[in-house]
Design a protein around this motif. Sequence first.
Motif, PDB file in Angstrom:
ATOM      1  N   GLN A 425       0.827  -1.200   0.000  1.00  0.00           N
ATOM      2  CA  GLN A 425       0.000   0.000   0.000  1.00  0.00           C
ATOM      3  C   GLN A 425       0.867   1.257   0.000  1.00  0.00           C
ATOM      4  O   GLN A 425       0.564   2.232  -0.707  1.00  0.00           O
ATOM      5  N   GLN A 426       1.948   1.233   0.766  1.00  0.00           N
ATOM      6  CA  GLN A 426       2.874   2.375   0.791  1.00  0.00           C
ATOM      7  C   GLN A 426       3.513   2.593  -0.579  1.00  0.00           C
ATOM      8  O   GLN A 426       3.667   3.743  -1.020  1.00  0.00           O
ATOM      9  N   MET A 427       3.884   1.507  -1.252  1.00  0.00           N
ATOM     10  CA  MET A 427       4.472   1.628  -2.579  1.00  0.00           C
ATOM     11  C   MET A 427       3.454   2.173  -3.576  1.00  0.00           C
ATOM     12  O   MET A 427       3.799   2.974  -4.451  1.00  0.00           O
ATOM     13  N   LYS A 428       2.204   1.767  -3.435  1.00  0.00           N
ATOM     14  CA  LYS A 428       1.137   2.280  -4.303  1.00  0.00           C
ATOM     15  C   LYS A 428       0.977   3.781  -4.113  1.00  0.00           C
ATOM     16  O   LYS A 428       0.912   4.544  -5.089  1.00  0.00           O
ATOM     17  N   GLU A 429       0.894   4.213  -2.861  1.00  0.00           N
ATOM     18  CA  GLU A 429       0.717   5.632  -2.570  1.00  0.00           C
ATOM     19  C   GLU A 429       1.929   6.435  -3.019  1.00  0.00           C
ATOM     20  O   GLU A 429       1.787   7.535  -3.569  1.00  0.00           O
ATOM     21  N   ARG A 430       3.127   5.891  -2.786  1.00  0.00           N
ATOM     22  CA  ARG A 430       4.341   6.597  -3.182  1.00  0.00           C
ATOM     23  C   ARG A 430       4.419   6.746  -4.699  1.00  0.00           C
ATOM     24  O   ARG A 430       4.733   7.828  -5.220  1.00  0.00           O
ATOM     25  N   PHE A 431       4.132   5.682  -5.415  1.00  0.00           N
ATOM     26  CA  PHE A 431       4.157   5.705  -6.883  1.00  0.00           C
ATOM     27  C   PHE A 431       3.172   6.749  -7.408  1.00  0.00           C
ATOM     28  O   PHE A 431       3.509   7.562  -8.278  1.00  0.00           O
ATOM     29  N   THR A 432       1.961   6.740  -6.864  1.00  0.00           N
ATOM     30  CA  THR A 432       0.931   7.685  -7.306  1.00  0.00           C
ATOM     31  C   THR A 432       1.330   9.123  -7.006  1.00  0.00           C
ATOM     32  O   THR A 432       1.172  10.013  -7.853  1.00  0.00           O
ATOM     33  N   GLU A 433       1.834   9.372  -5.798  1.00  0.00           N
ATOM     34  CA  GLU A 433       2.227  10.725  -5.405  1.00  0.00           C
ATOM     35  C   GLU A 433       3.356  11.264  -6.273  1.00  0.00           C
ATOM     36  O   GLU A 433       3.331  12.433  -6.687  1.00  0.00           O
ATOM     37  N   VAL A 434       4.333  10.428  -6.554  1.00  0.00           N
ATOM     38  CA  VAL A 434       5.467  10.871  -7.379  1.00  0.00           C
ATOM     39  C   VAL A 434       4.997  11.239  -8.785  1.00  0.00           C
ATOM     40  O   VAL A 434       5.414  12.255  -9.353  1.00  0.00           O
ATOM     41  N   ILE A 435       4.101  10.421  -9.358  1.00  0.00           N
ATOM     42  CA  ILE A 435       3.559  10.733 -10.680  1.00  0.00           C
ATOM     43  C   ILE A 435       2.779  12.036 -10.649  1.00  0.00           C
ATOM     44  O   ILE A 435       2.940  12.914 -11.519  1.00  0.00           O
ATOM     45  N   GLU A 436       1.928  12.212  -9.641  1.00  0.00           N
ATOM     46  CA  GLU A 436       1.126  13.424  -9.532  1.00  0.00           C
ATOM     47  C   GLU A 436       2.008  14.671  -9.406  1.00  0.00           C
ATOM     48  O   GLU A 436       1.788  15.687 -10.081  1.00  0.00           O
ATOM     49  N   GLU A 437       3.008  14.602  -8.532  1.00  0.00           N
ATOM     50  CA  GLU A 437       3.840  15.770  -8.249  1.00  0.00           C
ATOM     51  C   GLU A 437       4.707  16.164  -9.442  1.00  0.00           C
ATOM     52  O   GLU A 437       4.990  17.350  -9.644  1.00  0.00           O
ATOM     53  N   ASN A 438       5.112  15.191 -10.241  1.00  0.00           N
ATOM     54  CA  ASN A 438       6.034  15.488 -11.336  1.00  0.00           C
ATOM     55  C   ASN A 438       5.367  15.644 -12.698  1.00  0.00           C
ATOM     56  O   ASN A 438       5.946  16.262 -13.598  1.00  0.00           O
ATOM     57  N   PHE A 439       4.175  15.084 -12.853  1.00  0.00           N
ATOM     58  CA  PHE A 439       3.520  15.144 -14.155  1.00  0.00           C
ATOM     59  C   PHE A 439       2.499  16.279 -14.247  1.00  0.00           C
ATOM     60  O   PHE A 439       2.244  16.815 -15.323  1.00  0.00           O
ATOM     61  N   PHE A 440       1.878  16.651 -13.111  1.00  0.00           N
ATOM     62  CA  PHE A 440       0.717  17.539 -13.188  1.00  0.00           C
ATOM     63  C   PHE A 440       0.878  18.752 -12.274  1.00  0.00           C
ATOM     64  O   PHE A 440       1.659  18.743 -11.352  1.00  0.00           O
TER      65      PHE A 440
END
Length: 440
Positions: A425-440
């Motif tokens: 779950q932590q890896m899921k949240e981390r992956f999503t957050e990194v994509i959000e912060e860097n892509f959008f």
Amino acid sequence: MKIPKRKLFLLIIFAYVAFSLYAAYNVFFSGKVISRVHRVVKKETGAPSGGVRDGGAVAPFIEDEEWNPWEDEQVDYNSALYKKREAFRHYLGRIDKNKPKRYKVQIWGKAAIGLYLWEHILEGPLNPTDKVAQWREGELQSGKIDFSFYTGPAVVQGHVPLDMNSLVLVLNGREQQKISYSTRWLEHVHALVQAHTVSHVAVVMLGDEHCTNDWISPYLKRNGGFVDLLFLVYDSPWINDKDVFQWPLGVATYRQFPVIRPNTQMITSSRPYLCNFLGTVYKNSSRETLVQVLKQAGLDKECITAAREKWLPQETADSLRRYQTALVQSELTLCPVGVNTECYRIYEACAYGSVPVVEDVQTPGACATGPSSPLRLLKAAGAPFIFLNNWKELPAILEKEREMSQEQRVDRRRRLLEWYTSFRQQMKERFTEVIEENFF
């Protein structure tokens, strides 16, 4: 003169019928009906026919159109209705403005670790469910992102329905043949970036076990390339948590290892074996030491062991079943180092609640060194494993294992399964957050 009642009654009826006929004629057959009370008046620029001038003023006259006594009320009603509609439209606008904005990201799984990312970490569905299907896809929401995933042999360059400008590419960079294949995909994505079809690119990559990944360096944006983010397996010295992030190896999805859903029996059942080791024993490796220790101490009777001299890339249905049975029937799973310390066996043992006994030794190569290496990602997450530096320590570990009560073992098993669920779950949240912060 007295009028008979009958004649009076007939006279009244006759008068009523005559009046009704007259009224009907005026309503349905008369050309115009002018109200004697209400008249519509307008001014004309010229002298009207039949009009009388009085000091230059134009005398009022009857207009052709009929007057609507409810006209003002209708105007007021329409105005109020318009205002209500506008207020409701503004209300909906405020709702849309306050609603969290959603983004779309597509994932192309061109390596087996893509299945670990999608099914085990993101917990996304795949259709069709047939694991050997040529084309499989799925969708899920995580955070503010709507992910879509495509994988399978039929997912080829130029034939994936790309309807968004953000892309995650899953690649294998472990050996030269895989690198050549991955390079072709990177060049294809580069062309999409140059055509302004794709704006943001991330790569999830199974790296080299010696952490030698120089081939992908020119594609990174910091080196003049187009790849914004790199999620890399193994303890690479490139990891900086800015544009390069460490990613877990996960289970061997390329050998059809499934998603395991823990149940009560898995947690509470009594397991007949202390430990297990099923794997390849390489010459002059610590795995030879492990097998010797098990035989010398007579531990091979309390542990499930099956050693082979040659590594086999694919499991048969029978060998996979035997391996899964060993995991679910053992309290501990022995995890000796291979080419790298991190191995699939660690994650597969966690999935079945069998505590990994990990050889905590740095392997040769260019991987990062330091007090937290190897396995720094797992250690940082507080993995409840048993770590040792030499397999000669194993007899003492197993002696303590024999002294544990069933209640203690069940509690440890439950904590391991909860940790592994939390880790994913932590890896899921981390992956999503990194994509959000860097892509959008």
